[in-house]
Design a protein around this motif. Sequence first.
Motif, PDB file in Angstrom:
ATOM      1  N   SER A   1       0.503  -1.159   0.005  1.00 57.65           N
ATOM      2  CA  SER A   1      -0.155   0.396   0.014  1.00 57.65           C
ATOM      3  C   SER A   1       1.030   1.020  -0.047  1.00 57.65           C
ATOM      4  CB  SER A   1      -1.071  -0.148   1.111  1.00 57.65           C
ATOM      5  OG  SER A   1      -1.458   0.907   1.225  1.00 57.65           O
ATOM      6  N   ASN A   2       1.331   0.774   0.659  1.00 61.96           N
ATOM      7  CA  ASN A   2       2.964   2.644   0.648  1.00 61.96           C
ATOM      8  C   ASN A   2       3.693   2.437  -0.365  1.00 61.96           C
ATOM      9  OD1 ASN A   2       2.167   2.875   3.630  1.00 61.96           O
ATOM     10  ND2 ASN A   2       3.634   1.783   4.488  1.00 61.96           N
ATOM     11  N   ILE A   3       4.115   1.543  -1.408  1.00 67.28           N
ATOM     12  CA  ILE A   3       4.869   1.925  -2.356  1.00 67.28           C
ATOM     13  C   ILE A   3       3.628   2.949  -3.586  1.00 67.28           C
ATOM     14  CG2 ILE A   3       5.362   0.828  -4.537  1.00 67.28           C
ATOM     15  CD1 ILE A   3       5.874  -2.035  -2.727  1.00 67.28           C
TER      16      ILE A   3
ATOM     17  N   TYR B   1     -11.280  -7.800  13.003  1.00 70.34           N
ATOM     18  CA  TYR B   1     -11.445  -6.462  11.224  1.00 70.34           C
ATOM     19  C   TYR B   1     -12.662  -7.171  10.706  1.00 70.34           C
ATOM     20  CZ  TYR B   1      -5.792  -7.304  12.089  1.00 70.34           C
ATOM     21  OH  TYR B   1      -5.020  -6.653  12.235  1.00 70.34           O
ATOM     22  N   LYS B   2     -13.818  -8.246  10.503  1.00 67.16           N
ATOM     23  CA  LYS B   2     -14.742  -8.529  10.652  1.00 67.16           C
ATOM     24  C   LYS B   2     -15.605  -6.920  10.506  1.00 67.16           C
ATOM     25  CE  LYS B   2     -18.117 -11.507   9.450  1.00 67.16           C
ATOM     26  NZ  LYS B   2     -18.810 -12.774  10.204  1.00 67.16           N
ATOM     27  N   LYS B   3     -15.496  -6.569  11.923  1.00 69.38           N
ATOM     28  CA  LYS B   3     -16.299  -5.704  12.596  1.00 69.38           C
ATOM     29  C   LYS B   3     -15.752  -4.742  11.652  1.00 69.38           C
ATOM     30  CE  LYS B   3     -17.531  -7.336  17.389  1.00 69.38           C
ATOM     31  NZ  LYS B   3     -17.317  -7.249  18.852  1.00 69.38           N
ATOM     32  N   ILE B   4     -14.694  -4.103  11.345  1.00 68.97           N
ATOM     33  CA  ILE B   4     -14.776  -3.123  10.539  1.00 68.97           C
ATOM     34  C   ILE B   4     -14.584  -3.029   9.199  1.00 68.97           C
ATOM     35  CG2 ILE B   4     -11.977  -1.764   9.447  1.00 68.97           C
ATOM     36  CD1 ILE B   4     -10.500  -3.278  12.438  1.00 68.97           C
ATOM     37  N   ASP B   5     -14.252  -4.699   8.137  1.00 68.61           N
ATOM     38  CA  ASP B   5     -14.788  -5.016   7.106  1.00 68.61           C
ATOM     39  C   ASP B   5     -17.214  -4.062   6.766  1.00 68.61           C
ATOM     40  OD1 ASP B   5     -12.611  -5.066   5.928  1.00 68.61           O
ATOM     41  OD2 ASP B   5     -13.241  -7.703   6.464  1.00 68.61           O
ATOM     42  N   GLU B   6     -17.834  -4.720   8.147  1.00 67.23           N
ATOM     43  CA  GLU B   6     -18.847  -4.282   8.057  1.00 67.23           C
ATOM     44  C   GLU B   6     -18.742  -2.709   7.800  1.00 67.23           C
ATOM     45  OE1 GLU B   6     -19.944  -6.491  11.313  1.00 67.23           O
ATOM     46  OE2 GLU B   6     -19.998  -8.987   9.810  1.00 67.23           O
ATOM     47  N   SER B   7     -18.113  -2.153   9.036  1.00 66.19           N
ATOM     48  CA  SER B   7     -18.073  -0.690   9.044  1.00 66.19           C
ATOM     49  C   SER B   7     -18.029   0.532   8.285  1.00 66.19           C
ATOM     50  CB  SER B   7     -17.511  -0.171  10.518  1.00 66.19           C
ATOM     51  OG  SER B   7     -16.216   0.075   9.877  1.00 66.19           O
TER      52      SER B   7
ATOM     53  N   LYS C   1      -8.241  12.698  -2.778  1.00 65.82           N
ATOM     54  CA  LYS C   1      -8.341  13.637  -1.750  1.00 65.82           C
ATOM     55  C   LYS C   1      -8.331  12.052  -0.203  1.00 65.82           C
ATOM     56  CE  LYS C   1     -10.000  17.413   2.257  1.00 65.82           C
ATOM     57  NZ  LYS C   1     -10.644  17.959   2.091  1.00 65.82           N
ATOM     58  N   VAL C   2      -9.551  11.483  -0.494  1.00 65.22           N
ATOM     59  CA  VAL C   2      -9.464  10.141   0.393  1.00 65.22           C
ATOM     60  C   VAL C   2      -8.281   9.166   0.155  1.00 65.22           C
ATOM     61  CG1 VAL C   2     -11.109   8.626   1.157  1.00 65.22           C
ATOM     62  CG2 VAL C   2     -12.198  10.727   0.550  1.00 65.22           C
ATOM     63  N   TYR C   3      -8.868   9.388  -0.358  1.00 69.46           N
ATOM     64  CA  TYR C   3      -7.249   8.191  -0.696  1.00 69.46           C
ATOM     65  C   TYR C   3      -5.633   8.565  -0.818  1.00 69.46           C
ATOM     66  CZ  TYR C   3      -4.547   5.113  -3.821  1.00 69.46           C
ATOM     67  OH  TYR C   3      -3.318   3.695  -4.468  1.00 69.46           O
ATOM     68  N   GLU C   4      -5.058   9.790  -0.882  1.00 65.37           N
ATOM     69  CA  GLU C   4      -4.035  10.699  -0.526  1.00 65.37           C
ATOM     70  C   GLU C   4      -4.003  11.039   1.050  1.00 65.37           C
ATOM     71  OE1 GLU C   4      -3.633  14.521  -2.851  1.00 65.37           O
ATOM     72  OE2 GLU C   4      -2.840  13.006  -3.876  1.00 65.37           O
ATOM     73  N   ASN C   5      -5.208  10.572   1.967  1.00 69.58           N
ATOM     74  CA  ASN C   5      -5.587  10.950   3.247  1.00 69.58           C
ATOM     75  C   ASN C   5      -5.143   9.931   4.178  1.00 69.58           C
ATOM     76  OD1 ASN C   5      -6.078  12.326   6.141  1.00 69.58           O
ATOM     77  ND2 ASN C   5      -7.934  10.538   5.945  1.00 69.58           N
ATOM     78  N   CYS C   6      -5.232   8.574   3.859  1.00 70.76           N
ATOM     79  CA  CYS C   6      -5.383   6.913   3.582  1.00 70.76           C
ATOM     80  C   CYS C   6      -3.497   6.881   3.684  1.00 70.76           C
ATOM     81  CB  CYS C   6      -6.284   6.226   2.928  1.00 70.76           C
ATOM     82  SG  CYS C   6      -8.133   6.453   3.505  1.00 70.76           S
ATOM     83  N   GLU C   7      -3.073   7.383   2.268  1.00 65.98           N
ATOM     84  CA  GLU C   7      -1.574   7.183   2.063  1.00 65.98           C
ATOM     85  C   GLU C   7      -0.851   7.381   3.216  1.00 65.98           C
ATOM     86  OE1 GLU C   7      -0.784   6.983  -2.708  1.00 65.98           O
ATOM     87  OE2 GLU C   7      -0.709   9.017  -1.576  1.00 65.98           O
ATOM     88  N   GLN C   8      -1.309   8.548   3.650  1.00 67.34           N
ATOM     89  CA  GLN C   8      -0.213   9.810   5.266  1.00 67.34           C
ATOM     90  C   GLN C   8      -1.102   8.958   6.657  1.00 67.34           C
ATOM     91  OE1 GLN C   8       1.266  12.424   4.530  1.00 67.34           O
ATOM     92  NE2 GLN C   8       1.155  12.401   2.388  1.00 67.34           N
ATOM     93  N   LYS C   9      -2.075   8.509   6.421  1.00 67.26           N
ATOM     94  CA  LYS C   9      -2.033   7.708   7.306  1.00 67.26           C
ATOM     95  C   LYS C   9      -1.057   6.500   7.713  1.00 67.26           C
ATOM     96  CE  LYS C   9      -5.852  10.703   9.572  1.00 67.26           C
ATOM     97  NZ  LYS C   9      -6.865  10.029   9.775  1.00 67.26           N
TER      98      LYS C   9
ATOM     99  N   LYS D   1      -7.848  -0.228   4.042  1.00 69.16           N
ATOM    100  CA  LYS D   1      -9.041  -1.062   3.642  1.00 69.16           C
ATOM    101  C   LYS D   1      -9.913   0.188   2.703  1.00 69.16           C
ATOM    102  CE  LYS D   1      -8.947  -5.240   4.331  1.00 69.16           C
ATOM    103  NZ  LYS D   1      -8.364  -6.244   2.594  1.00 69.16           N
ATOM    104  N   THR D   2     -10.601   1.153   3.200  1.00 69.01           N
ATOM    105  CA  THR D   2     -10.740   1.951   2.682  1.00 69.01           C
ATOM    106  C   THR D   2      -9.483   2.494   1.961  1.00 69.01           C
ATOM    107  OG1 THR D   2     -11.227   3.173   4.962  1.00 69.01           O
ATOM    108  CG2 THR D   2     -10.873   4.545   3.561  1.00 69.01           C
ATOM    109  N   LYS D   3      -8.925   2.185   1.832  1.00 68.32           N
ATOM    110  CA  LYS D   3      -7.549   2.572   0.209  1.00 68.32           C
ATOM    111  C   LYS D   3      -7.874   1.487  -0.998  1.00 68.32           C
ATOM    112  CE  LYS D   3      -2.650   3.591  -1.113  1.00 68.32           C
ATOM    113  NZ  LYS D   3      -1.786   3.508  -0.527  1.00 68.32           N
ATOM    114  N   GLU D   4      -8.381   0.946  -0.218  1.00 67.45           N
ATOM    115  CA  GLU D   4      -9.198  -0.545  -1.436  1.00 67.45           C
ATOM    116  C   GLU D   4      -9.953  -0.124  -2.095  1.00 67.45           C
ATOM    117  OE1 GLU D   4      -8.344  -4.108   0.263  1.00 67.45           O
ATOM    118  OE2 GLU D   4      -6.190  -3.950   0.619  1.00 67.45           O
TER     119      GLU D   4
END
Length: 229
Positions: A30-32, A156-162, A188-196, A212-215
Amino acid sequence: MKTIFCTLCVLAFFSLTSFSLSEACEYAGSNIGFITSQTEKAIDAKDHQISRYHTFKALNAIEKSRKQFEACGCDYALDNINESLDNLKKATRTSTLSGSRILLKRALEYALGSLEAIEKHDLHDSKYGSDVLVMNTTGLEIKEKNRIKPSSQAFYKKIDESLIDFDNSLNHLIMSLDCNEAKAYCTKVYENCEQKLLLPDLSEGKKYYNLKTKEIVARAIKKLEEKCD
C-alpha cells in the motif's frame, strides 16, 4: 502515459491482493503507492527544487515503511525498495534536473519491481518454485504463517462491516457527481489514507481501517476512469 501506467499497477495490486498476503506485506504494498506517486511528481517537475521536495517525500516514505518491508519477509521486495531508496538519495545530490530524472526513473522502476515482488511473494516462499502455481500446491506452511488469529478475524470483520456503508455511499457518489468532483473527492480520501498509513505509531485497527478504505477508494477510482474516459 508513464504516470497512468504506474497508477494502474498500484490499483491492480489492490484488486489482486487478498488475505493470502500477510498484513505487513499488504501495508508495504500500500505504501508503495505513495512512494511511486511522489517519485512520478519528482520526475515531472519543471523546477529542480520542487523535484527535490517530492524526492525527499518518497525517500522518507520508504524509511517510514522499512519495518513493514522487513516484517513482510520478501527479500525480493526489500532488495528492490532498497535500490529505489539508493537512487532517490543519489537524485537529491545531483546538481541538475536532467541528471536527477535519470536516477528518479530508476528509483521508480525499482519501486514498481518491489510491488510486483510482493504480489508474487507466495510464489517466492513456495518450495515448489515459481514455475508451479500456488493453487496447485497445499501451501500449508505459508497459510499457517499468514493465518490471522480467530480474535483478530472477528475484530477485522467488524471493521469490514463498518465500511460497507462507506463503500455503498461512495459508489452512489461517483455515479451522481460529475467526473471532476468525484475524482477530486476520491483523490483526497485516497491521499489521506496514504498519509495515515505512513504514521509509525498507528494502531493495528487504524492501519487496517485505512488500508481497507484505500482499497475501496482505489476501486472507485477505477470505476471513475471507466465512466469518464
